[in-house]
Every structure is written in structure tokens, then in C-alpha cells.
Design a protein around this motif. Sequence first.
Motif, PDB file in Angstrom:
ATOM      1  N   ILE A 103      51.323  45.034  24.923  1.00  0.00           N
ATOM      2  CA  ILE A 103      52.785  45.119  24.969  1.00  0.00           C
ATOM      3  C   ILE A 103      53.337  44.350  26.167  1.00  0.00           C
ATOM      4  CG2 ILE A 103      53.004  47.194  23.587  1.00  0.00           C
ATOM      5  CD1 ILE A 103      53.232  48.843  26.095  1.00  0.00           C
ATOM      6  N   THR A 104      52.433  43.847  27.001  1.00  0.00           N
ATOM      7  CA  THR A 104      52.761  42.913  28.073  1.00  0.00           C
ATOM      8  C   THR A 104      51.608  41.904  28.127  1.00  0.00           C
ATOM      9  OG1 THR A 104      51.566  44.129  29.799  1.00  0.00           O
ATOM     10  CG2 THR A 104      53.895  44.722  29.473  1.00  0.00           C
ATOM     11  N   HIS A 105      51.763  40.888  28.925  1.00  0.00           N
ATOM     12  CA  HIS A 105      50.646  39.971  29.166  1.00  0.00           C
ATOM     13  C   HIS A 105      49.532  40.800  29.810  1.00  0.00           C
ATOM     14  CE1 HIS A 105      48.597  36.232  30.175  1.00  0.00           C
ATOM     15  NE2 HIS A 105      48.351  36.777  31.352  1.00  0.00           N
ATOM     16  N   CYS A 106      48.297  40.644  29.340  1.00  0.00           N
ATOM     17  CA  CYS A 106      47.184  41.478  29.809  1.00  0.00           C
ATOM     18  C   CYS A 106      45.973  40.647  30.198  1.00  0.00           C
ATOM     19  CB  CYS A 106      46.741  42.437  28.707  1.00  0.00           C
ATOM     20  SG  CYS A 106      47.952  43.647  28.213  1.00  0.00           S
ATOM     21  N   ARG A 107      45.196  41.251  31.076  1.00  0.00           N
ATOM     22  CA  ARG A 107      43.856  40.754  31.387  1.00  0.00           C
ATOM     23  C   ARG A 107      42.910  41.924  31.162  1.00  0.00           C
ATOM     24  NH1 ARG A 107      41.117  40.565  36.374  1.00  0.00           N
ATOM     25  NH2 ARG A 107      43.081  41.078  37.377  1.00  0.00           N
ATOM     26  N   VAL A 108      41.973  41.744  30.228  1.00  0.00           N
ATOM     27  CA  VAL A 108      41.019  42.805  29.908  1.00  0.00           C
ATOM     28  C   VAL A 108      39.601  42.282  30.074  1.00  0.00           C
ATOM     29  CG1 VAL A 108      42.569  43.953  28.262  1.00  0.00           C
ATOM     30  CG2 VAL A 108      40.907  42.313  27.421  1.00  0.00           C
ATOM     31  N   TYR A 109      38.723  43.212  30.383  1.00  0.00           N
ATOM     32  CA  TYR A 109      37.293  42.915  30.434  1.00  0.00           C
ATOM     33  C   TYR A 109      36.667  43.621  29.248  1.00  0.00           C
ATOM     34  CZ  TYR A 109      37.841  40.891  35.023  1.00  0.00           C
ATOM     35  OH  TYR A 109      38.218  40.081  36.065  1.00  0.00           O
ATOM     36  N   GLU A 110      36.015  42.834  28.400  1.00  0.00           N
ATOM     37  CA  GLU A 110      35.376  43.357  27.194  1.00  0.00           C
ATOM     38  C   GLU A 110      33.870  43.365  27.396  1.00  0.00           C
ATOM     39  OE1 GLU A 110      35.134  42.482  22.388  1.00  0.00           O
ATOM     40  OE2 GLU A 110      36.187  41.068  23.684  1.00  0.00           O
ATOM     41  N   ILE A 111      33.267  44.526  27.165  1.00  0.00           N
ATOM     42  CA  ILE A 111      31.816  44.655  27.300  1.00  0.00           C
ATOM     43  C   ILE A 111      31.233  45.030  25.941  1.00  0.00           C
ATOM     44  CG2 ILE A 111      31.910  47.082  28.031  1.00  0.00           C
ATOM     45  CD1 ILE A 111      29.508  46.374  29.920  1.00  0.00           C
ATOM     46  N   GLN A 112      30.170  44.349  25.557  1.00  0.00           N
ATOM     47  CA  GLN A 112      29.517  44.620  24.278  1.00  0.00           C
ATOM     48  C   GLN A 112      28.811  45.978  24.330  1.00  0.00           C
ATOM     49  OE1 GLN A 112      29.865  42.669  21.434  1.00  0.00           O
ATOM     50  NE2 GLN A 112      31.438  41.848  22.804  1.00  0.00           N
ATOM     51  N   ALA A 113      28.683  46.598  23.168  1.00  0.00           N
ATOM     52  CA  ALA A 113      28.129  47.955  23.062  1.00  0.00           C
ATOM     53  C   ALA A 113      26.744  48.069  23.683  1.00  0.00           C
ATOM     54  CB  ALA A 113      28.103  48.394  21.599  1.00  0.00           C
ATOM     55  N   ASP A 114      25.859  47.108  23.412  1.00  0.00           N
ATOM     56  CA  ASP A 114      24.500  47.195  23.959  1.00  0.00           C
ATOM     57  C   ASP A 114      24.509  47.173  25.486  1.00  0.00           C
ATOM     58  OD1 ASP A 114      23.343  47.355  21.442  1.00  0.00           O
ATOM     59  OD2 ASP A 114      23.017  45.179  21.303  1.00  0.00           O
ATOM     60  N   ASP A 115      25.313  46.271  26.069  1.00  0.00           N
ATOM     61  CA  ASP A 115      25.416  46.203  27.527  1.00  0.00           C
ATOM     62  C   ASP A 115      26.029  47.475  28.092  1.00  0.00           C
ATOM     63  OD1 ASP A 115      24.316  43.644  27.633  1.00  0.00           O
ATOM     64  OD2 ASP A 115      26.285  42.671  27.468  1.00  0.00           O
TER      65      ASP A 115
END
Length: 177
Positions: A103-115
Amino acid sequence: MFREGMMEISWHITETDFFSGLSEEKKEFLSLAICRTIDKNEFVFMAGDIGDSAFYLAEGRVRIFRHTLMGKESIVFIRQAGEMFGLAEVMGRQKRIYTAQAITHCRVYEIQADDFEEILARHYPLAKRVIEVLGRRLRYLGEQLESLMISDVTTRLLRLLACLSCQNLTDIKVLNQ
């Protein structure tokens, strides 16, 4: 007493940063995660996607919602910077039932399930934090359901206004520090 009651009403919106007090775990998490920039209104994930990753919101706000069969939109959560989301489905890699949209400009960190599973296995305090967060969210949703079943519209509106007032007070306090 009023202040205590207000804080009890808003216990779910006064979370600190997910990694507060877990600097080593945060460093490892960020080293395994992929940083994504997400523009306003862009989807992070959609209902029906396989939950093969979890997300840490570093900047911005994300809404978690779903559409009903009648086409109405039900917003369940608004996630703020410092929060994790996408946790409910990641461990079993289940299909997501909600959609996440910036809903705003975002910075996200995505981590895979295994990690994510590996880092949780190595760091009990991080695993405990995930359990605590999921427990708080479950309690919040249970309270929302109970409120819908037993409270009249006026009572629900007053509770909502009290929660929003507490959030604004918390935001003002943080800004003044």
C-alpha cells in the motif's frame, strides 16, 4: 486503569521489530534472503500461490486481504516495517488463502522455505519468536471473531476507535523520541 485497558485492547499492534534483540539471527536471515523493491499497489503474493517463502518488511506497509465469493474485500492485517508476514503457510508450503499487496513503496526481504527452516532449526530464539508472533495473530483473529459474534456495532466501533487511538499515540511517541 484506562491506560492498561487501552494497551490490552491494542496488544497486537504494539509489536516491536521482529528481530529486536536477535541481531545475529537478523544478520543470518538477511544474508539468506533476497531483497525486493515493491511499488505501491504491486502484489507480493496472491491467494492460491504456494507458500514457499516468508517475508520481512524492511520499509513500507503491506495489506493482507482476500476477496469473498460476493466480491467484497476483507482486510485482515496491515503489516508495518519491521514485521514478518507470509509465515502461516511457509512451513507446510501450503496454498496461501490471502493476498499481500503493497500500500506504499516497500522493501522486503524474501527467504525461501528451505533456508527459513534451516535458520529456525539453528536458532531457537528465532523459532520461538515466530511461534510468539503467530500466536499473537491467532489470538487477535479469535478476538475479532468473538467480537463479531457477541458485540453490537457500537461496541465494535468503540473498540476499533480505541485501537486506532492507541496506534496513533504509539506512532507519536516514536516520532518524538
